[in-house]
Design a protein around this motif. Structure first.
Motif, PDB file in Angstrom:
ATOM      1  N   GLY A  44      35.385  35.523  34.785  1.00  0.00           N
ATOM      2  CA  GLY A  44      34.743  35.428  33.457  1.00  0.00           C
ATOM      3  C   GLY A  44      33.215  35.642  33.522  1.00  0.00           C
ATOM      4  N   LYS A  48      30.508  38.348  31.792  1.00  0.00           N
ATOM      5  CA  LYS A  48      29.558  37.769  31.218  1.00  0.00           C
ATOM      6  C   LYS A  48      28.205  38.158  31.524  1.00  0.00           C
ATOM      7  CE  LYS A  48      29.874  35.280  28.190  1.00  0.00           C
ATOM      8  NZ  LYS A  48      29.706  35.559  26.658  1.00  0.00           N
ATOM      9  N   TYR A  78      37.679  35.815  28.010  1.00  0.00           N
ATOM     10  CA  TYR A  78      37.041  34.516  28.423  1.00  0.00           C
ATOM     11  C   TYR A  78      37.998  33.226  27.805  1.00  0.00           C
ATOM     12  CZ  TYR A  78      32.939  37.506  28.239  1.00  0.00           C
ATOM     13  OH  TYR A  78      31.859  38.236  28.533  1.00  0.00           O
ATOM     14  N   VAL A  81      40.471  32.724  30.795  1.00  0.00           N
ATOM     15  CA  VAL A  81      39.681  32.060  31.768  1.00  0.00           C
ATOM     16  C   VAL A  81      39.696  30.644  31.595  1.00  0.00           C
ATOM     17  CG1 VAL A  81      37.365  31.828  33.212  1.00  0.00           C
ATOM     18  CG2 VAL A  81      38.423  33.997  32.665  1.00  0.00           C
TER      19      VAL A  81
END
Length: 514
Positions: A44, A48, A78, A81
């Motif tokens: 993730g 990000k 996401y 995750v």
């Protein structure tokens, strides 16, 4: 836009990468659930921390609006995750077997163990989601993994190759970049599981290669997903959602609606609703819109252009193309008949076919003449209409009044049937794809004295009786079974009682008359 060259992995390095991943797995590093969770979190943060660069790379390769990249590529990763991180401790717990008086003392259970070193081959259309969502599941299951992103998205594949070793364990998790020769070499190697997302032609190649090593596979292959329209439908709702599902990512979505089956006498009204919605989507024309993607390569653009050029249907909206800029206008074609070029293969582009049929029965028959699709969509407020379509067809998903969004729905897997693939990805279902359920039991010595001593020679008549008692009783014999049912003892005694009662009553009557 400047061309980006993707450095391919040297073919001679591919077996070495496979060996490194396998050796790292066998070292036992992935057994620790805390380690797995840390690696899942890193997937993730890898995206990000580098979100803008990743989105820019997707814009380069797919001409994709940032909103679509965030909505359909990054946000789903996401979510995967978060779900895997939050639930992994529960997923890995041993599962107790169903209670049995005969075997409970042995503590029978199923233990979720990693399969080993797995291969994930991802397509170009969602280069983050279809690469890293399976990776999250593979890590959660405790596997080493080798990733093969698409060579058709060079900017994004290059970025991922640079980022992966910076965020994840470089011995356990690897990326191999390349085309057909590199992929061929990869498939020569023995893997413990292969997950491939793409088309059926390559899917057969992957399955054949896997069969040489008896490797289990998960194949997600797409197909021609139909929409069935009930003429009593909410027209604006149907038009808006269908066009969005077809034109998002320039139609390069395995779950996109491919063609719409509509009653012939309702086609004009339905097409008028589509035209009206089309204008609200692209008020200044799609070629100038910042909300419309491009086709991934010139070759794919040329293929879609050929299908549109050869159709005998009537183009209602769009139809323009520019191979050099990889542009196919979002296109609606009406009066498409069976055998048309647009129905000959999965379009995988921004072209929506409208197929007139007599009624829902003809729509169902039309669907059943083709391969089982990844999804069948129905737009209707009538449960009976909906049920008629779904109960008489087969598909990976059956969805009413919506399209495409299923991979984002928590707890639902994505998977096909027949030509649209087999197995699942996303969430716990994907974790299970990468897991071997190992049977575990421990039998104490005293069990032989109480229950299982009859299995050891020399056998005696009482042993057979004990063995039969272990098996328990069969369920009631079906009344309509082929074999004649044996007479029941209760029936005999009931008949005996009735005859006896009749005899007593007769004797009492005789005495009264006397």
């Amino acid at each position: 836009m400047a061309e980006i060259t993707l450095p391919y992995t040297p073919i001679e390095d591919i077996p070495k990468i496979h060996a490194r991943a396998r050796a790292a797995f066998r070292a036992g590093r992935t057994k620790d659930v805390a380690f797995r969770k840390a690696q899942i979190a890193q997937v993730g943060y890898m995206l990000k921390d580098n979100e803008e660069a990743v989105i820019a790379a997707m814009k380069h390769d797919l001409g994709r609006p940032p909103l679509e990249s965030e909505m359909m590529d990054l946000s789903p990763v996401y979510a995967e995750v978060r779900a895997a991180y939050a639930n992994l401790d529960q997923w890995v717990k041993p599962q107790a077997a169903e209670f049995s008086l005969n075997f409970f003392a042995m503590g029978p259970k199923l233990v979720a163990e990693p399969k080993g070193t797995v291969l994930i081959i991802a397509p170009f259309n969602f280069p983050a989601f279809l690469l890293f969502s399976p990776l999250v599941s593979a890590i959660a299951a405790g596997n080493a993994a080798v990733l093969k992103p698409s060579e058709q998205t060079p900017a994004i594949s290059k970025i991922f190759a640079e980022l992966l070793p910076k965020y994840l364990d470089p011995e356990l998790y690897h990326i191999i970049n390349g085309g057909v020769p590199e992929t061929t070499k990869i498939l020569e190697l023995p893997w413990d599981h292969i997950l491939y997302t793409g088309n059926g032609r390559v899917g057969r190649i992957v399955a054949t290669a896997a069969a040489r090593h008896l490797t289990p596979t998960t194949l997600e292959l797409g197909g021609k997903n139909p929409v069935v329209i009930d003429p009593r439908v909410d027209l604006d709702l149907a038009a808006r959602r269908i066009l969005w599902g077809r034109f998002t990512n320039a139609g390069q979505i395995c779950l996109s609606p491919d063609y719409v089956l509509v009653p012939a006498d309702f086609q004009d009204k339905f097409v008028a609703a589509l035209e009206s919605m089309y204008k609200t989507f692209y008020p200044d024309g799609p070629e100038k819109s910042d909300s419309f993607s491009r086709v991934v390569t010139k070759a794919h653009t040329q293929r879609i252009k050929r299908l549109v050029d050869e159709t005998t249907g009537t183009i209602v909206c769009g139809g323009q193309s520019d191979v050099e800029t990889r542009y196919i206008a979002p296109t609606i074609v009406r009066d498409v008949r069976e055998g048309d070029s647009l129905l000959s293969e999965e379009i995988f582009g921004p072209v929506l076919c409208i197929v007139p049929v007599k009624d829902v029965d003809e729509a169902v028959a039309f669907i059943n003449r083709g391969d089982h699709p990844l999804a069948i969509y129905v737009f209707s407020e009538d449960p009976k209409f909906e049920q008629k379509v779904f109960s008489n067809t087969k598909s990976g998903a059956a969805v009413t009044n919506e399209v495409v969004i299923m991979p984002g729905v928590h707890g639902l897997p994505v998977g096909g049937v027949g030509a649209s693939g087999y197995g699942y990805y996303t969430g716990k279902h994907a974790f299970e794809q990468f897991t071997h359920l190992r049977v575990s039991l421990k039998n104490p010595s005293w069990v032989d004295k109480i229950a299982f001593g009859f299995r050891f020679p020399p056998y005696t008549p009482s042993y057979r009786k004990n063995m039969r008692q272990m098996g328990g009783r069969l369920p009631p014999r079906p009344a309509g079974g082929l074999a004649k049912a044996a007479p029941k003892r209760w029936a005999f005694w009931l008949a005996f009682a009735l005859v006896g009662a009749a005899a007593v009553l007769t004797r009492q009557r005789q005495l009264r008359l006397a």
